[in-house]
Design a protein around this motif. Structure first.
Motif, PDB file in Angstrom:
ATOM      1  N   HIS A  78      -4.636   7.550  17.724  1.00  0.00           N
ATOM      2  CA  HIS A  78      -4.381   8.156  16.404  1.00  0.00           C
ATOM      3  C   HIS A  78      -2.900   8.071  16.050  1.00  0.00           C
ATOM      4  O   HIS A  78      -2.539   7.825  14.900  1.00  0.00           O
ATOM      5  N   GLN A  79      -2.044   8.272  17.062  1.00  0.00           N
ATOM      6  CA  GLN A  79      -0.603   8.204  16.783  1.00  0.00           C
ATOM      7  C   GLN A  79      -0.204   6.790  16.352  1.00  0.00           C
ATOM      8  O   GLN A  79       0.626   6.615  15.454  1.00  0.00           O
ATOM      9  N   PHE A  80      -0.809   5.791  16.990  1.00  0.00           N
ATOM     10  CA  PHE A  80      -0.499   4.403  16.630  1.00  0.00           C
ATOM     11  C   PHE A  80      -0.833   4.145  15.156  1.00  0.00           C
ATOM     12  O   PHE A  80      -0.050   3.540  14.418  1.00  0.00           O
ATOM     13  N   ILE A  81      -2.010   4.620  14.730  1.00  0.00           N
ATOM     14  CA  ILE A  81      -2.397   4.405  13.325  1.00  0.00           C
ATOM     15  C   ILE A  81      -1.467   5.198  12.399  1.00  0.00           C
ATOM     16  O   ILE A  81      -1.011   4.682  11.370  1.00  0.00           O
ATOM     17  N   GLU A  82      -1.149   6.422  12.794  1.00  0.00           N
ATOM     18  CA  GLU A  82      -0.255   7.222  11.946  1.00  0.00           C
ATOM     19  C   GLU A  82       1.108   6.528  11.810  1.00  0.00           C
ATOM     20  O   GLU A  82       1.649   6.410  10.703  1.00  0.00           O
ATOM     21  N   ASP A  83       1.642   6.047  12.928  1.00  0.00           N
ATOM     22  CA  ASP A  83       2.937   5.354  12.883  1.00  0.00           C
ATOM     23  C   ASP A  83       2.849   4.092  12.018  1.00  0.00           C
ATOM     24  O   ASP A  83       3.778   3.771  11.266  1.00  0.00           O
ATOM     25  N   SER A  84       1.726   3.367  12.119  1.00  0.00           N
ATOM     26  CA  SER A  84       1.568   2.141  11.326  1.00  0.00           C
ATOM     27  C   SER A  84       1.505   2.489   9.838  1.00  0.00           C
ATOM     28  O   SER A  84       2.051   1.763   8.995  1.00  0.00           O
ATOM     29  N   CYS A  85       0.824   3.587   9.516  1.00  0.00           N
ATOM     30  CA  CYS A  85       0.746   4.017   8.108  1.00  0.00           C
ATOM     31  C   CYS A  85       2.133   4.388   7.600  1.00  0.00           C
ATOM     32  O   CYS A  85       2.498   4.062   6.463  1.00  0.00           O
ATOM     33  N   ASP A  86       2.909   5.065   8.432  1.00  0.00           N
ATOM     34  CA  ASP A  86       4.299   5.402   8.061  1.00  0.00           C
ATOM     35  C   ASP A  86       5.085   4.135   7.746  1.00  0.00           C
ATOM     36  O   ASP A  86       5.815   4.065   6.763  1.00  0.00           O
ATOM     37  N   ASP A  87       4.926   3.118   8.616  1.00  0.00           N
ATOM     38  CA  ASP A  87       5.650   1.849   8.407  1.00  0.00           C
ATOM     39  C   ASP A  87       5.343   1.268   7.035  1.00  0.00           C
ATOM     40  O   ASP A  87       6.201   0.667   6.389  1.00  0.00           O
ATOM     41  N   LEU A  88       4.070   1.410   6.631  1.00  0.00           N
ATOM     42  CA  LEU A  88       3.631   0.795   5.377  1.00  0.00           C
ATOM     43  C   LEU A  88       3.856   1.717   4.177  1.00  0.00           C
ATOM     44  O   LEU A  88       3.422   1.413   3.066  1.00  0.00           O
ATOM     45  N   GLY A  89       4.492   2.850   4.430  1.00  0.00           N
ATOM     46  CA  GLY A  89       4.819   3.781   3.335  1.00  0.00           C
ATOM     47  C   GLY A  89       3.613   4.537   2.799  1.00  0.00           C
ATOM     48  O   GLY A  89       3.611   4.991   1.658  1.00  0.00           O
ATOM     49  N   MET A  90       2.574   4.640   3.632  1.00  0.00           N
ATOM     50  CA  MET A  90       1.356   5.319   3.167  1.00  0.00           C
ATOM     51  C   MET A  90       1.463   6.822   3.391  1.00  0.00           C
ATOM     52  O   MET A  90       2.277   7.289   4.184  1.00  0.00           O
ATOM     53  N   LYS A  91       0.604   7.548   2.675  1.00  0.00           N
ATOM     54  CA  LYS A  91       0.583   9.004   2.843  1.00  0.00           C
ATOM     55  C   LYS A  91      -0.548   9.336   3.809  1.00  0.00           C
ATOM     56  O   LYS A  91      -1.728   9.263   3.439  1.00  0.00           O
ATOM     57  N   TYR A  92      -0.173   9.694   4.998  1.00  0.00           N
ATOM     58  CA  TYR A  92      -1.162   9.849   6.062  1.00  0.00           C
ATOM     59  C   TYR A  92      -1.722  11.273   6.138  1.00  0.00           C
ATOM     60  O   TYR A  92      -0.975  12.248   6.164  1.00  0.00           O
ATOM     61  N   ILE A  93      -3.051  11.348   6.174  1.00  0.00           N
ATOM     62  CA  ILE A  93      -3.743  12.633   6.355  1.00  0.00           C
ATOM     63  C   ILE A  93      -4.382  12.617   7.733  1.00  0.00           C
ATOM     64  O   ILE A  93      -5.027  11.624   8.119  1.00  0.00           O
ATOM     65  N   ARG A  94      -4.188  13.700   8.465  1.00  0.00           N
ATOM     66  CA  ARG A  94      -4.700  13.794   9.848  1.00  0.00           C
ATOM     67  C   ARG A  94      -6.177  13.385   9.938  1.00  0.00           C
ATOM     68  O   ARG A  94      -6.983  13.801   9.092  1.00  0.00           O
ATOM     69  N   GLY A  95      -6.485  12.589  10.960  1.00  0.00           N
ATOM     70  CA  GLY A  95      -7.830  12.007  11.053  1.00  0.00           C
ATOM     71  C   GLY A  95      -8.822  12.811  11.866  1.00  0.00           C
ATOM     72  O   GLY A  95      -8.506  13.890  12.387  1.00  0.00           O
ATOM     73  N   LEU A  96     -10.030  12.258  11.975  1.00  0.00           N
ATOM     74  CA  LEU A  96     -11.122  12.906  12.723  1.00  0.00           C
ATOM     75  C   LEU A  96     -11.357  12.130  14.018  1.00  0.00           C
ATOM     76  O   LEU A  96     -11.638  10.933  13.974  1.00  0.00           O
ATOM     77  N   SER A  97     -11.239  12.818  15.134  1.00  0.00           N
ATOM     78  CA  SER A  97     -11.538  12.181  16.421  1.00  0.00           C
ATOM     79  C   SER A  97     -12.834  12.782  16.935  1.00  0.00           C
ATOM     80  O   SER A  97     -12.863  13.905  17.428  1.00  0.00           O
ATOM     81  N   ALA A  98     -13.918  12.016  16.794  1.00  0.00           N
ATOM     82  CA  ALA A  98     -15.239  12.537  17.191  1.00  0.00           C
ATOM     83  C   ALA A  98     -15.659  11.936  18.520  1.00  0.00           C
ATOM     84  O   ALA A  98     -15.273  10.812  18.868  1.00  0.00           O
ATOM     85  N   ASP A  99     -16.450  12.675  19.251  1.00  0.00           N
ATOM     86  CA  ASP A  99     -17.090  12.124  20.442  1.00  0.00           C
ATOM     87  C   ASP A  99     -18.180  11.159  19.960  1.00  0.00           C
ATOM     88  O   ASP A  99     -18.722  11.320  18.853  1.00  0.00           O
ATOM     89  N   MET A 100     -18.527  10.195  20.794  1.00  0.00           N
ATOM     90  CA  MET A 100     -19.565   9.216  20.446  1.00  0.00           C
ATOM     91  C   MET A 100     -20.844   9.869  19.940  1.00  0.00           C
ATOM     92  O   MET A 100     -21.527   9.350  19.070  1.00  0.00           O
TER      93      MET A 100
ATOM     94  N   VAL B 215       0.851  -1.198   0.000  1.00  0.00           N
ATOM     95  CA  VAL B 215       0.000   0.000   0.000  1.00  0.00           C
ATOM     96  C   VAL B 215       0.885   1.246   0.000  1.00  0.00           C
ATOM     97  O   VAL B 215       0.457   2.323   0.371  1.00  0.00           O
ATOM     98  N   LYS B 216       2.109   1.052  -0.445  1.00  0.00           N
ATOM     99  CA  LYS B 216       3.059   2.177  -0.476  1.00  0.00           C
ATOM    100  C   LYS B 216       2.496   3.281  -1.360  1.00  0.00           C
ATOM    101  O   LYS B 216       2.037   3.010  -2.484  1.00  0.00           O
ATOM    102  N   GLY B 217       2.496   4.485  -0.860  1.00  0.00           N
ATOM    103  CA  GLY B 217       2.022   5.623  -1.652  1.00  0.00           C
ATOM    104  C   GLY B 217       0.518   5.831  -1.610  1.00  0.00           C
ATOM    105  O   GLY B 217       0.018   6.833  -2.112  1.00  0.00           O
ATOM    106  N   THR B 218      -0.224   4.880  -1.001  1.00  0.00           N
ATOM    107  CA  THR B 218      -1.684   5.042  -0.890  1.00  0.00           C
ATOM    108  C   THR B 218      -1.982   6.026   0.240  1.00  0.00           C
ATOM    109  O   THR B 218      -1.314   6.017   1.274  1.00  0.00           O
ATOM    110  N   TYR B 219      -3.007   6.845   0.022  1.00  0.00           N
ATOM    111  CA  TYR B 219      -3.399   7.769   1.087  1.00  0.00           C
ATOM    112  C   TYR B 219      -4.116   7.006   2.203  1.00  0.00           C
ATOM    113  O   TYR B 219      -4.771   5.992   1.940  1.00  0.00           O
ATOM    114  N   ALA B 220      -3.965   7.512   3.408  1.00  0.00           N
ATOM    115  CA  ALA B 220      -4.638   6.875   4.556  1.00  0.00           C
ATOM    116  C   ALA B 220      -5.089   7.951   5.527  1.00  0.00           C
ATOM    117  O   ALA B 220      -4.441   8.994   5.661  1.00  0.00           O
TER     118      ALA B 220
END
Ligand SMILES: Cc1cc2nc3c(=O)[nH]c(=O)nc-3n(C[C@H](O)[C@H](O)[C@H](O)COP(=O)(O)O)c2cc1C
Length: 453
Positions: A111-133, A91-96
């Motif tokens: 969120h940091q865990f997912i961002e770090d995992s995306c980095d590992d996989l060479g993905m292009k990470y865009i900051r996510g949405l953290s919503a309340d329930m 998934v190298k180069g895929t946006y996440a």
């Protein structure tokens, strides 16, 4: 655009988080949404990952949608990410990006865990949405979701993404790892016991660390290897335990947790750190503790960590380890790793735990603990009708310290505020404010001096 949604909620189609994704799918019909369900179907994917790999590799955007579970992501999603790596999914180069729902209790570390995992996989990470329930139920939350997705599309159109956290690669593992020596076991153990909850292989470095720790520890200890526990599966997020404290699984975990782990005087967690995680098995243990609700039943007891692996690359996990102790009202006795000087780190941890147990030493909660507890306090107050055990516990321990209850303090502040808004009085007493504030402290010091004399 092809969007692959990874629904990490064990609630499957009944996931609250998923509703935000379905809302966006309805609003943006020009894009195709495909769904994988690691939260509910992880056992199936473990058997055959080929279809998942195909769907992932075809995506323009991979959207992690999950509930925050115990500082991180549900164990099922941890496992899915492990499978992505084990199966070398390209998934190298895929946006996440990611969408979560939670009560914002440690959404940052998830969120940091997912961002770090995306980095590992060479993905292009865009900051996510953290919503309340509850956000999607409000107009403001609907707008935030809509705006978020428009922002993601804008970033993809313009090639924008977050810079990789480790652009020059990770701190390499120590090539020549120091040997771990076994000392003579302590001869006069103190009163008390420590339980070591671990995920380890026989004859591994971690096994040796545990052995050395037990020998240094000036008290009795026992080890629980999570690999031996017959877990039926990860937490299902069904909230069945919310009022009764009993888990729907019949594998006996809740009883085991209470009798064999929470009864100890100190708890040490031991695992090998890898890919920004403690591993999906240990995470399963963490999530399953939800049967205990939000009750900090081990409050006051020291907690420590034995960690094998490259801790230098894992500031997020180090934060989670400290935050976990702080949120539980435990003394954070520290983390001993095997990277540079394992002998002295392990000895220090063992002796500090011995000291903390024998002296009942604890520290006041820091921001991680105070902030976390305030979130829980407000949550349990609102949900007291359902989370009865939690409510009783919070009342008993005085956790409902809502500021409005400090009437004396508030009235005092009104009086000072009224005086300060008078220009003449302000000039007269303005400079003496700090003097007045420090007065009660001075009285305490004076008393201490007198008592000493
Ligand atoms: C096992 C478990 C652990 C949880 N841990 C957290 C947490 O660490 N922080 C938080 O804010 N909410 C936590 N929650 C609450 C969920 O994040 C929240 O209920 C979420 O909206 C559920 O989404 P879902 O319906 O998509 O699964 C936890 C819930 C469960 C069942």
């Amino acid at each position: 655009m092809k969007i692959t949604v990874l629904n990490g909620s064990p609630s499957g189609l009944n996931s609250i988080t998923l509703q935000t994704v379905l809302y966006l799918e309805a609003l943006f019909p020009d894009h195709s949404f495909q769904y994988l369900d690691p939260g509910a179907k992880i056992r199936l994917y473990e058997k055959d990952f080929s279809q998942c790999a195909q769907v992932l590799e075809q995506a323009d955007l991979i959207l992690f949608a999950y509930p925050v579970y115990t500082f991180l992501v549900p164990s099922q999603l941890h496992r899915f990410i492990e499978l992505m790596k084990e199966n070398h999914v390209n998934v190298k180069g895929t946006y996440a990006t990611q969408i979560t729902t939670s009560k914002h209790f440690y959404d940052v570390s998830a969120h940091q865990f997912i961002e770090d995992s995306c980095d590992d996989l060479g993905m292009k990470y865009i900051r996510g949405l953290s919503a309340d329930m509850d956000d999607l139920l409000k107009k403001s939350g609907q707008k935030e979701a809509r705006d978020f997705f428009a922002y993601v599309l804008y970033c993809m159109d313009h090639g924008h993404h977050e810079p990789a956290r480790y652009p020059f690669g990770y701190v390499p593992e120590v090539s020549d790892k120091p040997e771990i020596h076994l000392p003579k076991p302590s001869e006069h153990p103190l009163i008390g016991s420590t339980v070591i909850v671990a995920d380890y292989e026989e004859n591994s470095r971690l096994a040796k660390m545990i052995e050395a720790f037990r020998a240094y520890l000036p008290m009795n200890s026992s080890v629980v290897n999570l690999r031996d526990f017959p877990f039926r599966g990860g937490c299902l997020g069904c909230f069945h335990c919310a009022s009764s404290g009993k888990c729907v699984y019949t594998d006996g975990f809740d009883e085991f947790l209470r009798k064999n782990i929470q009864s100890a005087d100190a708890i040490v967690y031991a695992y090998t750190i890898k890919d920004h995680s403690m591993g999906s098995l240990f995470k399963m243990y963490d999530d399953r503790q939800f049967c205990n609700g939000h009750r900090t039943v081990t409050m006051g007891k020291p907690i420590g960590y034995l960690v094998s692996g490259n801790l230098h690359n894992e500031p997020n996990m180090a934060m989670v380890m400290e935050a976990r102790s702080e949120a539980g009202g435990n003394f954070h006795a520290g983390i001993a790793s095997d990277q540079t000087d394992p002998d002295s780190e392990i000895r220090r941890l063992a002796e500090v735990i011995g000291y903390a147990v024998s002296h009942q030493y604890n520290e006041p909660r820091n921001f991680y603990g105070v902030g976390g507890l305030k979130i829980f306090r407000d949550l349990i107050w609102q949900m007291q009708g359902l989370m009865k055990e939690d409510h009783r516990f919070y009342k008993k321990h005085g956790f409902y310290d809502f500021p409005q209850k400090k009437m004396g303090m508030m009235l005092g502040m009104y009086a000072v505020g009224a005086m300060m808004s008078n220009k003449k009085l302000n000039q007269k007493i303005g400079g003496k404010m700090t003097e007045g504030m420090v007065m009660p402290y001075k009285q305490i010091i004076e008393k201490a001096r007198q008592n000493k004399e």
